[in-house]
Design an enzyme around this catalytic site. Structure first.
Site: not given
Length: 326
Positions: A60-62, A64, A88
């Site tokens: 989920s960071y940025s 993908g 994650k």
């Protein structure tokens, strides 16, 4: 670089883990303060040169793009077998049904998508980013077990949740003979110590490695109380974590400054040395937007606080409301 075993496993990890939420396309996702690819690669290379072999990101960071940037950099700069790479699953990657969560469907499609973005055949540690109240834990754990058996992850870990939930998950895994969580990635620092009540004693008893996120309280422990940065100004989640305990937190920050001044070191080194002094902690996850952030983290490994200094740092703390589970 000092190393330690990851929980009860035989895997050697650097005592500092580089958290990669800082690296991602700024226009993608919810973090406008992230760094684009070129400066991100330079910092990842700096971490590798410092001896860090443990890297943590998330799908989920940025949106993908963190996985994509981190994957390309690690492939270019290091041999895969020398690295311990963690990612994650949980937060939605789309607004469509089954776009997130911890159902079997979500986990199976998410691990494949993460591996594609990373450009890797497997991750070393696959973690659930939060507890899914809408999926039976049995479904989640069996799916994670199958991910490991398929060779797509070597180990599994969990992140912020209540201790009773983590205890239940460990019990369910043991009862069915499924792969067990070997790590707990929780919210822990000098400003937030509620994990010491239940979670950390549980992890110590179950021989689970703790890899805390935000060990510097999103930078608050590294600067004067009234100082601000672009990230703090735009970090709504950070405000939700620390906005309700300002008076108590200020006293802790001033204690960090006092110890740092006496030692002649940056505040970041003192705050990280305190986290590292806790026997249950395997490796704190540090964010780095400048080379000095990595250098300070590595230097903290050589800073041993006295009992008196630890008492001074801990004395101002008061109980906080439980946060960080959402």
């Amino acid at each position: 670089m000092k190393t330690v075993k990851l929980g009860s496993t035989g895997v050697d990890i650097s005592r500092i883990c580089l958290g990669c939420m800082t690296y991602g396309v700024p226009e993608r996702g919810n973090h406008p303060w992230t760094l684009p690819e070129a400066p991100s690669r330079a910092l990842i290379k700096h971490a590798l040169d410092a001896g860090i072999n443990f890297f943590d990101t998330a799908n989920s960071y940025s949106d993908g793009t963190s996985e994509e940037i981190v994957g390309r950099a690690l492939r270019d700069y290091a041999a895969r077998d020398e690295l311990v790479v963690a990612t994650k699953v949980y937060f939605p990657m789309s607004k469509a049904p089954n776009g997130g969560g911890l159902s079997r469907k979500a986990i199976m499609q998410s691990i494949d998508a993460s591996l594609k973005r990373l450009g890797m055949d497997y991750v070393d540690l696959y973690q659930i980013h939060r507890w899914d109240y809408h999926t039976p834990i049995e479904e989640t754990l069996e799916a994670l077990h199958d991910v490991v058996k398929a060779g797509k992850a070597r180990y599994i870990g969990a992140s912020s949740m209540y201790a009773w939930q983590f205890a239940k998950a460990l019990h369910v895994s043991d009862r069915h003979g499924w792969t067990r969580f070997v790590t707990m990635q929780d919210h822990y620092n000098l400003l937030y110590r509620e994990e010491e009540r239940e979670m950390h004693p549980l992890c110590a008893d179950e021989k689970v490695g703790v890899v805390p996120w935000s060990p510097l309280a999103r930078g608050r422990l590294t600067r004067a109380w009234d100082a601000s940065t672009e990230r703090i100004a735009s970090d709504a989640y950070g405000k939700s974590l620390y906005g309700a305990s300002a008076d108590a937190d200020r006293a802790v920050i001033e204690a960090v400054a006092q110890v740092a001044e006496r030692r002649g070191v940056p505040r970041a080194q003192v705050a990280l040395a305190w986290v590292l002094s806790k026997s249950v902690v395997s490796a704190p996850i540090i964010g780095a937007s400048k080379p000095q952030h990595i250098d300070d983290a590595v230097a903290a490994l050589s800073l041993t606080l006295t009992d008196e200094e630890i008492a001074l740092l801990e004395a101002p703390y008061v109980p906080h409301r439980v946060v960080g589970f959402a």
